[in-house]
Design an enzyme around this catalytic site. Structure first.
Site, PDB file in Angstrom:
ATOM      1  N   GLU A  45      45.504  66.781   5.748  1.00 62.99           N
ATOM      2  CA  GLU A  45      44.720  66.692   4.524  1.00 62.99           C
ATOM      3  C   GLU A  45      43.812  65.466   4.579  1.00 62.99           C
ATOM      4  O   GLU A  45      44.280  64.344   4.303  1.00 62.99           O
ATOM      5  CB  GLU A  45      45.645  66.532   3.317  1.00 62.99           C
ATOM      6  CG  GLU A  45      46.576  67.678   3.075  1.00 62.99           C
ATOM      7  CD  GLU A  45      47.059  67.701   1.635  1.00 62.99           C
ATOM      8  OE1 GLU A  45      46.788  68.685   0.945  1.00 62.99           O
ATOM      9  OE2 GLU A  45      47.665  66.720   1.186  1.00 62.99           O
ATOM     10  N   LYS A  73      51.563  68.447  -8.028  1.00 59.59           N
ATOM     11  CA  LYS A  73      51.452  67.012  -8.328  1.00 59.59           C
ATOM     12  C   LYS A  73      52.090  66.713  -9.699  1.00 59.59           C
ATOM     13  O   LYS A  73      53.133  67.280 -10.007  1.00 59.59           O
ATOM     14  CB  LYS A  73      49.990  66.582  -8.256  1.00 59.59           C
ATOM     15  CG  LYS A  73      49.330  67.069  -6.958  1.00 59.59           C
ATOM     16  CD  LYS A  73      47.990  66.493  -6.706  1.00 59.59           C
ATOM     17  CE  LYS A  73      47.445  67.059  -5.392  1.00 59.59           C
ATOM     18  NZ  LYS A  73      46.236  66.425  -4.942  1.00 59.59           N
ATOM     19  N   SER A 106      40.918  70.583  -1.197  1.00 66.51           N
ATOM     20  CA  SER A 106      39.957  71.444  -1.896  1.00 66.51           C
ATOM     21  C   SER A 106      39.922  72.887  -1.374  1.00 66.51           C
ATOM     22  O   SER A 106      38.882  73.531  -1.380  1.00 66.51           O
ATOM     23  CB  SER A 106      38.555  70.825  -1.861  1.00 66.51           C
ATOM     24  OG  SER A 106      38.556  69.575  -2.540  1.00 66.51           O
ATOM     25  N   GLY A 148      41.100  66.997  -3.892  1.00 63.57           N
ATOM     26  CA  GLY A 148      40.712  66.976  -5.303  1.00 63.57           C
ATOM     27  C   GLY A 148      39.251  66.648  -5.547  1.00 63.57           C
ATOM     28  O   GLY A 148      38.856  66.343  -6.671  1.00 63.57           O
ATOM     29  N   ASN A 162      50.864  72.572  -4.410  1.00 66.58           N
ATOM     30  CA  ASN A 162      51.283  71.211  -4.748  1.00 66.58           C
ATOM     31  C   ASN A 162      50.782  70.919  -6.159  1.00 66.58           C
ATOM     32  O   ASN A 162      49.612  70.634  -6.362  1.00 66.58           O
ATOM     33  CB  ASN A 162      50.679  70.228  -3.734  1.00 66.58           C
ATOM     34  CG  ASN A 162      50.998  68.783  -4.074  1.00 66.58           C
ATOM     35  OD1 ASN A 162      51.862  68.519  -4.914  1.00 66.58           O
ATOM     36  ND2 ASN A 162      50.317  67.858  -3.428  1.00 66.58           N
ATOM     37  N   GLU A 195      48.540  60.592  -1.549  1.00 69.04           N
ATOM     38  CA  GLU A 195      48.649  59.907  -2.844  1.00 69.04           C
ATOM     39  C   GLU A 195      49.878  58.999  -2.871  1.00 69.04           C
ATOM     40  O   GLU A 195      49.860  57.949  -3.516  1.00 69.04           O
ATOM     41  CB  GLU A 195      48.673  60.947  -3.978  1.00 69.04           C
ATOM     42  CG  GLU A 195      47.277  61.542  -4.184  1.00 69.04           C
ATOM     43  CD  GLU A 195      47.238  62.966  -4.697  1.00 69.04           C
ATOM     44  OE1 GLU A 195      48.266  63.478  -5.182  1.00 69.04           O
ATOM     45  OE2 GLU A 195      46.154  63.582  -4.584  1.00 69.04           O
ATOM     46  N   HIS A 250      52.525  62.451   1.433  1.00 61.00           N
ATOM     47  CA  HIS A 250      51.235  62.852   0.857  1.00 61.00           C
ATOM     48  C   HIS A 250      50.361  61.606   0.712  1.00 61.00           C
ATOM     49  O   HIS A 250      50.875  60.513   0.417  1.00 61.00           O
ATOM     50  CB  HIS A 250      51.457  63.521  -0.504  1.00 61.00           C
ATOM     51  CG  HIS A 250      50.201  64.158  -1.033  1.00 61.00           C
ATOM     52  ND1 HIS A 250      49.209  63.417  -1.637  1.00 61.00           N
ATOM     53  CD2 HIS A 250      49.754  65.434  -0.994  1.00 61.00           C
ATOM     54  CE1 HIS A 250      48.203  64.236  -1.965  1.00 61.00           C
ATOM     55  NE2 HIS A 250      48.518  65.461  -1.587  1.00 61.00           N
TER      56      HIS A 250
HETATM   57  P1  PGA Z   1      43.477  69.776  -3.741  1.00 60.25           P
HETATM   58  O1  PGA Z   1      44.820  68.979  -3.371  1.00 60.25           O
HETATM   59  O2  PGA Z   1      43.655  71.194  -3.291  1.00 60.25           O
HETATM   60  O3  PGA Z   1      43.347  69.636  -5.216  1.00 60.25           O
HETATM   61  O4  PGA Z   1      42.370  69.114  -2.993  1.00 60.25           O
HETATM   62  C1  PGA Z   1      45.478  69.202  -2.152  1.00 60.25           C
HETATM   63  C2  PGA Z   1      46.656  68.281  -2.010  1.00 60.25           C
HETATM   64  O5  PGA Z   1      46.557  67.106  -2.367  1.00 60.25           O
HETATM   65  O6  PGA Z   1      47.740  68.688  -1.550  1.00 60.25           O
END
Ligand code: PGA
Length: 250
Positions: free
Chosen positions: A160, A8, A206, A166, A6, A92, A90
């Site tokens: 998640e 983003k 992460s 992140g 992903n 976000e 997601h």
């Molecule tokens: P990350 O993001 O691996 O940077 O934690 C995962 C995601 O949001 O899909």
């Protein structure tokens, strides 16, 4: 085993093109790889990926097929640009755009109508986990976000935990296993859609080259959704090798 990148709202186009070429230059079968790329890059990345092993996806779509929705992207447009899957719900998008689980379900219906596979994200916030509500929140999201009658062979779930995205903070292996087991046992109860195969449940938050092997070894963990580490071709490949090693053990 499915490992999904992903990206983003990253990276610039020249870097995206080289990363896609790097992804495409290794064969990692039977691991299935998916790349959720920024919408404006889909056509370019699709050309780079060609008929290789990496499936291309969009990071969202609108719940309507077309219309007066400035700045939005339809499922059909994703398809026209070479995507065959879309990431929906997601955290976000849920947090930054106020997306509810009901909206996610409407988007999923639209995506399915346009022949896209769908990966739906679920996850609790830190406060919800501290309040002991993590499982209830995630199961509620699952019940509402996934259209009840959808064909399960088009569906993937990504668990998640919001606080792990992140942040470098990963959920404990016990917590991941507990949540994945809860999702796996809920799915057949809430969804009457045709079951051709079990719905894959990916963990995200992460995931990196160091922790992937332990996470992917857990029961009911069928892959990873990878943000930060997917912007580094070597780290992403290393996660995919861990997935392949896990497959050869099981
Ligand atoms: P990350 O993001 O691996 O940077 O934690 C995962 C995601 O949001 O899909």
């Amino acid at each position: 085993m499915i490992i999904a990148a992903n990206w983003k709202m990253n990276p610039p186009l020249d870097v995206a093109g080289s990363l896609a070429t790097a992804f495409n230059s290794v064969s990692l079968q039977p691991v299935k790889r998916i790349l959720f790329a920024p919408h404006p890059y889909l056509t370019t990345i699709s050309a780079r990926l060609g008929r290789g092993e990496v499936q291309l996806g969009g990071q969202d779509c609108h719940q309507d097929a077309a219309g007066a929705h400035t700045g939005d992207v339809s499922a059909g447009m994703l398809r026209d640009c070479g995507a065959s899957i879309v990431l929906l719900g997601h955290s976000e998008r849920r947090a930054n755009h106020g997306e509810t689980s009901a909206l996610v379900a409407a988007k999923a219906r639209q995506a399915l109508a346009h022949g896209l596979d769908v990966m739906i994200c679920l996850g609790e916030t830190e406060d919800e986990r501290q309040a002991g509500q993590a499982e209830q929140i995630v199961i509620d999201q699952l019940r509402v976000s996934v259209p009840g009658d959808m064909s399960q062979d088009r569906l993937m779930i990504a668990y998640e935990p919001v606080w792990a995205i992140g942040t470098g903070e990963v959920a404990s292996l016990d917590d991941i296993a507990t949540m994945h087991n809860a999702i796996a046992s809920e799915l057949p109860k809430t969804h009457s859609g045709k079951v051709a195969q079990p719905v894959p449940i990916l963990y995200g938050g992460s995931v990196n080259a160091q922790n992937a092997a332990d996470i992917l070894a857990l029961d009911n963990v069928d892959g990873g959704l990878v943000g930060g580490a997917s912007l580094d071709a070597e780290a992403f490949a290393s996660i995919c090798y861990s997935a392949r090693a896990q497959l050869s053990k099981s």
